[in-house]
Design an enzyme around this catalytic site. Sequence first.
Site, short mmCIF file in Angstrom:
data_model
loop_
_atom_site.label_atom_id
_atom_site.label_comp_id
_atom_site.label_asym_id
_atom_site.label_seq_id
_atom_site.Cartn_x
_atom_site.Cartn_y
_atom_site.Cartn_z
N LYS A 9 0.71 -1.57 -0.02
CA LYS A 9 0.31 0.27 0.13
C LYS A 9 0.53 1.89 -0.23
O LYS A 9 2.03 1.04 0.55
CB LYS A 9 -1.12 -0.08 0.88
N TYR A 49 -12.46 -2.06 -3.14
CA TYR A 49 -12.83 -2.60 -1.96
C TYR A 49 -14.54 -2.11 -1.19
O TYR A 49 -15.13 -2.17 -0.92
CB TYR A 49 -11.80 -1.12 -1.02
N ASN A 112 -1.38 -0.23 6.99
CA ASN A 112 -1.50 -1.61 7.27
C ASN A 112 -0.72 -1.74 6.24
O ASN A 112 -0.27 -3.47 6.17
CB ASN A 112 -2.65 -2.31 7.99
N HIS A 115 -1.90 -5.62 1.11
CA HIS A 115 -3.34 -6.08 1.61
C HIS A 115 -2.52 -7.60 0.64
O HIS A 115 -1.60 -8.11 -0.36
CB HIS A 115 -4.14 -5.27 0.04
#
Length: 147
Positions: A9, A49, A112, A115
Amino acid sequence: MEKTFLMVKPDGVQRGLIGEIVKRFEQKGFQLVASKLMVISKEQAEAHYAEHNGKSFYDELVQFITSGPVFAMVWQGDQVITLSRILVGKTNTLDALPGTIRGDFALHTGMNLIHGSDSPESAEREIGNFFKPEEIIEYKQTIQDWI
Ligand code: RTP
Ligand code: MG
Protein backbone atom coordinates in the site's frame (compact mmCIF):
# COMPACT_ATOMS: atom_id res chain seq x y z
CA MET A 1 -1.09 -23.52 -9.40
CA GLU A 2 -2.88 -21.13 -7.02
CA LYS A 3 -2.37 -17.39 -7.50
CA THR A 4 -3.03 -14.42 -5.22
CA PHE A 5 -3.02 -10.66 -5.49
CA LEU A 6 -0.74 -8.84 -3.05
CA MET A 7 -0.19 -5.10 -2.95
CA VAL A 8 2.22 -2.93 -0.99
CA LYS A 9 0.00 0.00 0.00
CA PRO A 10 1.10 3.66 -0.29
CA ASP A 11 2.51 3.69 3.27
CA GLY A 12 4.72 0.67 2.48
CA VAL A 13 6.04 2.29 -0.69
CA GLN A 14 6.75 5.57 1.14
CA ARG A 15 8.53 3.75 3.96
CA GLY A 16 10.81 1.87 1.58
CA LEU A 17 9.42 -1.53 2.52
CA ILE A 18 8.84 -2.97 -0.99
CA GLY A 19 12.08 -4.94 -0.88
CA GLU A 20 11.51 -6.25 2.66
CA ILE A 21 8.00 -7.38 1.76
CA VAL A 22 8.98 -9.00 -1.55
CA LYS A 23 11.83 -10.77 0.26
CA ARG A 24 9.47 -12.45 2.70
CA PHE A 25 7.34 -14.01 -0.03
CA GLU A 26 10.41 -15.05 -2.03
CA GLN A 27 11.96 -16.66 1.03
CA LYS A 28 8.77 -18.54 1.82
CA GLY A 29 9.09 -20.18 -1.59
CA PHE A 30 6.40 -18.42 -3.57
CA GLN A 31 6.92 -17.35 -7.17
CA LEU A 32 6.46 -13.77 -8.36
CA VAL A 33 4.61 -13.86 -11.70
CA ALA A 34 3.65 -10.17 -12.13
CA SER A 35 4.40 -6.82 -10.52
CA LYS A 36 4.18 -3.08 -11.17
CA LEU A 37 4.40 0.27 -9.42
CA MET A 38 1.19 2.14 -10.16
CA VAL A 39 -1.23 4.78 -8.94
CA ILE A 40 -4.71 3.32 -8.55
CA SER A 41 -7.66 5.20 -10.02
CA LYS A 42 -10.68 5.98 -7.84
CA GLU A 43 -12.77 3.53 -9.92
CA GLN A 44 -10.21 0.76 -9.46
CA ALA A 45 -10.06 1.43 -5.70
CA GLU A 46 -13.85 1.38 -5.39
CA ALA A 47 -14.02 -1.92 -7.29
CA HIS A 48 -11.22 -3.36 -5.17
CA TYR A 49 -12.88 -2.42 -1.87
CA ALA A 50 -16.54 -2.81 -2.99
CA GLU A 51 -17.23 -5.20 -0.07
CA HIS A 52 -16.49 -2.35 2.36
CA ASN A 53 -18.74 0.23 0.67
CA GLY A 54 -20.97 1.80 3.35
CA LYS A 55 -18.63 1.04 6.28
CA SER A 56 -17.33 3.85 8.47
CA PHE A 57 -13.77 3.56 7.15
CA TYR A 58 -14.64 3.19 3.43
CA ASP A 59 -14.11 6.80 2.25
CA GLU A 60 -10.84 7.07 4.17
CA LEU A 61 -9.72 3.70 2.76
CA VAL A 62 -10.35 4.72 -0.88
CA GLN A 63 -8.66 8.08 -0.25
CA PHE A 64 -5.63 6.37 1.31
CA ILE A 65 -5.15 3.66 -1.31
CA THR A 66 -5.28 6.25 -4.14
CA SER A 67 -3.02 8.75 -2.34
CA GLY A 68 0.26 7.57 -3.88
CA PRO A 69 1.91 4.72 -5.75
CA VAL A 70 1.28 1.13 -4.72
CA PHE A 71 3.31 -1.94 -5.68
CA ALA A 72 0.88 -4.47 -7.15
CA MET A 73 1.93 -8.12 -7.43
CA VAL A 74 0.68 -11.56 -8.38
CA TRP A 75 2.28 -14.46 -6.52
CA GLN A 76 1.91 -18.15 -7.22
CA GLY A 77 2.36 -21.31 -5.13
CA ASP A 78 0.71 -24.05 -3.09
CA GLN A 79 -1.97 -22.53 -0.84
CA VAL A 80 -0.54 -19.08 -1.55
CA ILE A 81 -3.83 -17.33 -0.74
CA THR A 82 -4.10 -18.64 2.82
CA LEU A 83 -0.37 -18.79 3.55
CA SER A 84 0.30 -15.25 2.34
CA ARG A 85 -2.45 -13.92 4.64
CA ILE A 86 -0.55 -15.57 7.52
CA LEU A 87 2.67 -13.82 6.44
CA VAL A 88 0.72 -10.53 6.17
CA GLY A 89 -0.75 -10.77 9.70
CA LYS A 90 -4.05 -9.72 11.22
CA THR A 91 -5.90 -6.59 10.17
CA ASN A 92 -6.25 -5.14 13.67
CA THR A 93 -2.92 -3.74 14.85
CA LEU A 94 -3.38 -5.21 18.32
CA ASP A 95 -3.80 -8.71 16.90
CA ALA A 96 -0.94 -8.61 14.35
CA LEU A 97 1.80 -10.80 15.81
CA PRO A 98 5.54 -10.18 15.59
CA GLY A 99 6.99 -12.17 12.71
CA THR A 100 4.19 -11.06 10.41
CA ILE A 101 4.58 -8.06 8.09
CA ARG A 102 1.92 -6.03 9.87
CA GLY A 103 3.12 -7.20 13.32
CA ASP A 104 6.69 -6.17 12.56
CA PHE A 105 6.08 -2.90 10.73
CA ALA A 106 2.52 -1.51 11.05
CA LEU A 107 1.28 0.76 13.83
CA HIS A 108 -2.23 1.50 12.57
CA THR A 109 -5.15 -0.58 11.32
CA GLY A 110 -5.88 1.90 8.52
CA MET A 111 -2.28 2.15 7.33
CA ASN A 112 -1.24 -1.48 7.44
CA LEU A 113 1.27 -1.70 4.59
CA ILE A 114 -0.06 -4.57 2.54
CA HIS A 115 -3.17 -6.09 1.02
CA GLY A 116 -3.68 -9.80 0.34
CA SER A 117 -6.64 -11.56 -1.32
CA ASP A 118 -8.81 -13.44 1.17
CA SER A 119 -10.32 -16.19 -1.06
CA PRO A 120 -9.92 -17.78 -4.51
CA GLU A 121 -12.86 -15.67 -5.77
CA SER A 122 -11.30 -12.43 -4.45
CA ALA A 123 -7.91 -13.39 -5.89
CA GLU A 124 -9.34 -13.92 -9.38
CA ARG A 125 -11.36 -10.70 -9.26
CA GLU A 126 -8.49 -8.62 -7.86
CA ILE A 127 -5.88 -9.96 -10.30
CA GLY A 128 -8.30 -9.05 -13.12
CA ASN A 129 -8.80 -5.57 -11.67
CA PHE A 130 -5.07 -4.80 -11.69
CA PHE A 131 -3.40 -6.89 -14.39
CA LYS A 132 -3.99 -7.78 -18.02
CA PRO A 133 -3.57 -11.51 -18.73
CA GLU A 134 -0.42 -10.85 -20.79
CA GLU A 135 1.24 -9.14 -17.81
CA ILE A 136 1.30 -12.43 -15.90
CA ILE A 137 4.47 -14.36 -16.72
CA GLU A 138 4.42 -18.13 -16.40
CA TYR A 139 7.96 -19.51 -16.09
CA LYS A 140 9.78 -22.52 -14.76
CA GLN A 141 11.45 -21.85 -11.43
CA THR A 142 13.79 -24.66 -10.45
CA ILE A 143 13.64 -23.85 -6.73
CA GLN A 144 10.06 -25.17 -6.77
CA ASP A 145 11.52 -28.70 -7.14
CA TRP A 146 13.16 -28.28 -3.71
CA ILE A 147 10.22 -26.91 -1.73
P1 RTP B 1 -6.82 -5.93 3.07
O1 RTP B 1 -8.16 -6.21 2.41
O2 RTP B 1 -6.34 -4.53 2.84
O3 RTP B 1 -5.82 -6.98 2.73
O4 RTP B 1 -6.98 -6.06 4.63
P2 RTP B 1 -7.76 -7.15 5.43
O5 RTP B 1 -8.37 -8.17 4.51
O6 RTP B 1 -6.87 -7.64 6.50
O7 RTP B 1 -8.89 -6.27 6.08
P3 RTP B 1 -10.32 -5.88 5.54
O8 RTP B 1 -11.31 -6.23 6.58
O9 RTP B 1 -10.54 -6.40 4.15
O10 RTP B 1 -10.21 -4.29 5.50
C1 RTP B 1 -9.64 -3.65 4.40
C2 RTP B 1 -8.74 -2.54 4.87
O11 RTP B 1 -9.55 -1.51 5.41
C3 RTP B 1 -8.86 -0.86 6.45
N1 RTP B 1 -9.65 -0.99 7.67
N2 RTP B 1 -9.78 -0.01 8.52
N3 RTP B 1 -10.53 1.56 10.72
C4 RTP B 1 -10.95 0.31 10.65
O12 RTP B 1 -11.62 -0.20 11.50
C5 RTP B 1 -10.56 -0.46 9.49
N4 RTP B 1 -10.92 -1.71 9.25
C6 RTP B 1 -10.34 -2.04 8.08
C7 RTP B 1 -7.52 -1.54 6.60
O13 RTP B 1 -6.57 -0.83 5.81
C8 RTP B 1 -7.78 -2.90 6.00
O14 RTP B 1 -6.59 -3.48 5.56
MG1 MG C 1 -9.56 -7.66 2.84
